[in-house]
Design a protein around this motif. Sequence first.
Motif, PDB file in Angstrom:
ATOM      1  N   PHE A   6     -11.406   3.877   3.679  1.00  0.00           N
ATOM      2  CA  PHE A   6     -11.457   2.476   3.463  1.00  0.00           C
ATOM      3  C   PHE A   6     -12.842   1.639   3.455  1.00  0.00           C
ATOM      4  CE2 PHE A   6     -10.185  -1.903   4.772  1.00  0.00           C
ATOM      5  CZ  PHE A   6      -9.023  -2.148   4.060  1.00  0.00           C
ATOM      6  N   GLN A  57      -3.421   7.511   4.350  1.00  0.00           N
ATOM      7  CA  GLN A  57      -3.092   6.689   3.197  1.00  0.00           C
ATOM      8  C   GLN A  57      -2.003   5.847   3.357  1.00  0.00           C
ATOM      9  OE1 GLN A  57      -3.816   9.477  -0.150  1.00  0.00           O
ATOM     10  NE2 GLN A  57      -5.891   8.584  -0.509  1.00  0.00           N
ATOM     11  N   THR A  58      -0.788   6.536   3.614  1.00  0.00           N
ATOM     12  CA  THR A  58       0.501   6.103   3.946  1.00  0.00           C
ATOM     13  C   THR A  58       0.411   4.733   4.736  1.00  0.00           C
ATOM     14  OG1 THR A  58       1.521   7.967   3.366  1.00  0.00           O
ATOM     15  CG2 THR A  58       2.937   6.431   4.602  1.00  0.00           C
ATOM     16  N   LEU A  60      -2.275   3.154   5.866  1.00  0.00           N
ATOM     17  CA  LEU A  60      -2.839   1.946   5.031  1.00  0.00           C
ATOM     18  C   LEU A  60      -2.200   1.155   4.178  1.00  0.00           C
ATOM     19  CD1 LEU A  60      -6.562   3.392   4.757  1.00  0.00           C
ATOM     20  CD2 LEU A  60      -5.580   1.480   6.494  1.00  0.00           C
ATOM     21  N   SER A  61      -1.497   1.713   3.430  1.00  0.00           N
ATOM     22  CA  SER A  61      -0.492   1.084   2.127  1.00  0.00           C
ATOM     23  C   SER A  61       0.402   0.471   3.085  1.00  0.00           C
ATOM     24  CB  SER A  61       0.095   2.218   1.502  1.00  0.00           C
ATOM     25  OG  SER A  61       0.807   1.800   0.525  1.00  0.00           O
ATOM     26  N   THR A  62       1.056   0.959   4.093  1.00  0.00           N
ATOM     27  CA  THR A  62       2.058   0.005   4.490  1.00  0.00           C
ATOM     28  C   THR A  62       1.564  -1.116   5.362  1.00  0.00           C
ATOM     29  OG1 THR A  62       3.520   2.077   5.161  1.00  0.00           O
ATOM     30  CG2 THR A  62       3.945   0.223   6.380  1.00  0.00           C
ATOM     31  N   TYR A  63       0.633  -0.879   5.970  1.00  0.00           N
ATOM     32  CA  TYR A  63      -0.233  -2.033   6.615  1.00  0.00           C
ATOM     33  C   TYR A  63      -0.594  -3.147   5.604  1.00  0.00           C
ATOM     34  CZ  TYR A  63      -3.899  -4.738   8.521  1.00  0.00           C
ATOM     35  OH  TYR A  63      -4.799  -5.899   8.796  1.00  0.00           O
ATOM     36  N   GLN A  64      -1.292  -2.633   4.470  1.00  0.00           N
ATOM     37  CA  GLN A  64      -1.752  -3.765   3.535  1.00  0.00           C
ATOM     38  C   GLN A  64      -0.616  -4.475   3.020  1.00  0.00           C
ATOM     39  OE1 GLN A  64      -4.309  -1.200   1.091  1.00  0.00           O
ATOM     40  NE2 GLN A  64      -5.964  -2.066   1.846  1.00  0.00           N
ATOM     41  N   GLN A  65       0.577  -3.919   2.594  1.00  0.00           N
ATOM     42  CA  GLN A  65       1.828  -4.716   2.139  1.00  0.00           C
ATOM     43  C   GLN A  65       2.213  -5.457   3.179  1.00  0.00           C
ATOM     44  OE1 GLN A  65       4.703  -1.469   1.243  1.00  0.00           O
ATOM     45  NE2 GLN A  65       3.465  -0.627  -0.452  1.00  0.00           N
ATOM     46  N   GLN A  66       2.472  -5.133   4.482  1.00  0.00           N
ATOM     47  CA  GLN A  66       2.846  -6.077   5.413  1.00  0.00           C
ATOM     48  C   GLN A  66       1.869  -7.030   5.676  1.00  0.00           C
ATOM     49  OE1 GLN A  66       5.414  -6.177   7.065  1.00  0.00           O
ATOM     50  NE2 GLN A  66       4.913  -8.119   7.803  1.00  0.00           N
TER      51      GLN A  66
END
Length: 74
Positions: A6, A57-58, A60-66
């Motif tokens: 990141f 990656q999973t 971070l993806s979940t974090y960024q969506q939230q």
Amino acid sequence: MSLLLFSLRGVPDDEADEIRDLLTEQDIDFYETPAGNWGVSMPAFWLRDESQLPTAQTLLSTYQQQRAITQREL
């Protein structure tokens, strides 16, 4: 070999803190590089163990969506 996870260029301090905490809580083996004195180095989070990449990656993806949802509400 380390993998770029990141980039922190242009990332607010609170977001970097939250990602740092998330990776630590989930036992993701990472390290951070700063921008350096003149801002020309790569500020980023790097993975030491590439086998953790899918998990990281999973997360971070979940974090960024939230975070996107939370920031829109502000």
